[in-house]
Design an enzyme around this catalytic site. Sequence first.
Site, PDB file in Angstrom:
ATOM      1  N   TYR A 209       1.402   9.953 -10.467  1.00 39.74           N
ATOM      2  CA  TYR A 209       0.633   8.953  -9.705  1.00 39.74           C
ATOM      3  C   TYR A 209      -0.052   7.968 -10.654  1.00 39.74           C
ATOM      4  O   TYR A 209       0.135   6.754 -10.525  1.00 39.74           O
ATOM      5  CB  TYR A 209      -0.395   9.688  -8.858  1.00 39.74           C
TER       6      TYR A 209
ATOM      7  N   LEU B 170       0.812  -1.221   0.000  1.00 39.10           N
ATOM      8  CA  LEU B 170       0.000   0.000   0.000  1.00 39.10           C
ATOM      9  C   LEU B 170       0.844   1.270   0.000  1.00 39.10           C
ATOM     10  O   LEU B 170       0.296   2.367  -0.125  1.00 39.10           O
ATOM     11  CB  LEU B 170      -0.919   0.049   1.249  1.00 39.10           C
TER      12      LEU B 170
HETATM   13  P1  NAD Z   1      -1.814   7.161   3.073  1.00 40.75           P
HETATM   14  O1  NAD Z   1      -0.967   8.277   2.561  1.00 40.75           O
HETATM   15  O2  NAD Z   1      -2.597   7.393   4.314  1.00 40.75           O
HETATM   16  O3  NAD Z   1      -0.957   5.846   3.260  1.00 40.75           O
HETATM   17  C1  NAD Z   1       0.195   5.562   2.505  1.00 40.75           C
HETATM   18  C2  NAD Z   1       1.270   5.099   3.471  1.00 40.75           C
HETATM   19  O4  NAD Z   1       2.448   4.770   2.713  1.00 40.75           O
HETATM   20  C3  NAD Z   1       1.693   6.176   4.479  1.00 40.75           C
HETATM   21  O5  NAD Z   1       1.728   5.656   5.784  1.00 40.75           O
HETATM   22  C4  NAD Z   1       3.083   6.594   4.016  1.00 40.75           C
HETATM   23  O6  NAD Z   1       3.901   7.089   5.054  1.00 40.75           O
HETATM   24  C5  NAD Z   1       3.584   5.282   3.412  1.00 40.75           C
HETATM   25  N1  NAD Z   1       4.669   5.509   2.462  1.00 40.75           N
HETATM   26  C6  NAD Z   1       4.702   6.418   1.448  1.00 40.75           C
HETATM   27  N2  NAD Z   1       5.882   6.349   0.820  1.00 40.75           N
HETATM   28  C7  NAD Z   1       6.617   5.383   1.430  1.00 40.75           C
HETATM   29  C8  NAD Z   1       7.909   4.849   1.237  1.00 40.75           C
HETATM   30  N3  NAD Z   1       8.717   5.308   0.269  1.00 40.75           N
HETATM   31  N4  NAD Z   1       8.339   3.852   2.053  1.00 40.75           N
HETATM   32  C9  NAD Z   1       7.536   3.376   3.032  1.00 40.75           C
HETATM   33  N5  NAD Z   1       6.295   3.844   3.274  1.00 40.75           N
HETATM   34  C10 NAD Z   1       5.841   4.832   2.480  1.00 40.75           C
HETATM   35  O7  NAD Z   1      -2.804   6.772   1.858  1.00 40.75           O
HETATM   36  P2  NAD Z   1      -4.024   5.754   1.804  1.00 40.75           P
HETATM   37  O8  NAD Z   1      -5.224   6.527   1.429  1.00 40.75           O
HETATM   38  O9  NAD Z   1      -4.066   4.899   3.018  1.00 40.75           O
HETATM   39  O10 NAD Z   1      -3.620   4.888   0.537  1.00 40.75           O
HETATM   40  C11 NAD Z   1      -3.037   3.594   0.664  1.00 40.75           C
HETATM   41  C12 NAD Z   1      -2.893   2.974  -0.721  1.00 40.75           C
HETATM   42  O11 NAD Z   1      -4.162   2.886  -1.363  1.00 40.75           O
HETATM   43  C13 NAD Z   1      -1.994   3.806  -1.643  1.00 40.75           C
HETATM   44  O12 NAD Z   1      -1.197   2.932  -2.416  1.00 40.75           O
HETATM   45  C14 NAD Z   1      -2.978   4.528  -2.544  1.00 40.75           C
HETATM   46  O13 NAD Z   1      -2.424   4.806  -3.794  1.00 40.75           O
HETATM   47  C15 NAD Z   1      -4.115   3.516  -2.636  1.00 40.75           C
HETATM   48  N6  NAD Z   1      -5.396   4.192  -2.934  1.00 40.75           N
HETATM   49  C16 NAD Z   1      -6.058   4.889  -1.956  1.00 40.75           C
HETATM   50  C17 NAD Z   1      -7.262   5.528  -2.276  1.00 40.75           C
HETATM   51  C18 NAD Z   1      -8.059   6.265  -1.247  1.00 40.75           C
HETATM   52  O14 NAD Z   1      -9.144   6.777  -1.581  1.00 40.75           O
HETATM   53  N7  NAD Z   1      -7.642   6.339  -0.004  1.00 40.75           N
HETATM   54  C19 NAD Z   1      -7.775   5.457  -3.587  1.00 40.75           C
HETATM   55  C20 NAD Z   1      -7.028   4.765  -4.535  1.00 40.75           C
HETATM   56  C21 NAD Z   1      -5.858   4.108  -4.207  1.00 40.75           C
END
Ligand code: NAD
Length: 321
Positions: free
Chosen positions: A150, A78
């Site tokens: 992205y 994630l």
């Molecule tokens: P978020 O930003 O809350 O969580 C992402 C996590 O990844 C964070 O804790 C961040 O610190 C960690 N992270 C980022 N870069 C990193 C790195 N280089 N090394 C280690 N950790 C790292 O976002 P979210 O909403 O929880 O999204 C989680 C996943 O779901 C993502 O991949 C996102 O693309 C995908 N997503 C989310 C949504 C949504 O609506 N929330 C929609 C589509 C896709």
Amino acid sequence: MRVVVTGGAGFIGSHLCEALLAEGHEVTAVDNFLTGSRANIAHLEGEPRFSLVEHDITMPFGGEVEARLGKVDALFHLASPASPADFSKIPLEIAIINSQGTHNVLELARRHGAKYLLTSTSEAYGDPLVHPQTEDYRGNVSTTGLRACYDEGKRFAEAITSVYVREYGVDGRIVRIFNTYGPRMNPEDGRSVPNFITQALRGKPLTVYGEGKQTRSYCYVSDMVAGLMAVMAAPAEKAKGVIFNVGNPDEREILAFAQIIRELCGSDSPIEYQVMPQDDPVRRCPDITRIKTRLGWEPRVPLEEGLPKTIEWFRSVIGDM
Ligand code: NAD
Ligand code: UDP
């Protein structure tokens, strides 16, 4: 099972860690707190089956970091910023995390023979010309626009995941997540749900971009977590190398969505119309036939139930900010 969740200190990742622990798994969150926070997992840190490894996934695993993970049976990937506001603040990081970072995570999965799940995104469809979006639709994405770091980053992540499935036999699955909301979203990350709720609770204008006629379909986080777990649990013949949309098909116009939030917050904030960001998709709604028929998953929590829980959580944290 010993499960690793990259991005485990993020919004969705922290709920996923919680649900995996509740099922009896040993869970390690890998995170560097780029967009997540220690506070999201603070309540798990006393749990003996939970651990945190601070690591930037753009750096290879191996050595001491991999030793701390132990044997990995399943890997939910994630880690990636997800807010459009970040697409112009940290575009290079986002492109590298989704390409180089995903490569490093796939290598880890390959070395351990672990099941692997990539969280991709509805952004893979760009500004879609097919509605609702089915997994077979190949999308309408700008390769050079502000969202490309992205959108194309995730499309590359899907491509390299498919290479590892075909070339190395990794048991990889891909989920295209549609807009997800709930407690622990970062109140300051600029996404629609945190913006509208914090603005309404603070009595500030709700910033609607464009005329607010663009649509989104919002899925409550517990449904999303159940969907991710269902895809990971599915046998290889149903899920290996397969893309699943996971989201709630309840499609709303953004202006109407902002008005619902305002009402649920008991706020009389005005609506303030602002410029529409570049390449903002006009319509978005998942076709979830595939996951429904193959795996029996569908969302259960309507907006009327999920939004009040989310607002309650925001109310409890923004007082501290
Ligand atoms: P978020 O930003 O809350 O969580 C992402 C996590 O990844 C964070 O804790 C961040 O610190 C960690 N992270 C980022 N870069 C990193 C790195 N280089 N090394 C280690 N950790 C790292 O976002 P979210 O909403 O929880 O999204 C989680 C996943 O779901 C993502 O991949 C996102 O693309 C995908 N997503 C989310 C949504 C949504 O609506 N929330 C929609 C589509 C896709
Ligand atoms: N949006 C808005 N006002 C805001 C934040 C977002 O009108 O303060 C709109 C945005 O233009 C988009 C929709 O709400 O059309 C959903 O935006 P979000 O950032 O939540 O996620 P996206 O689906 O764009 O990734």
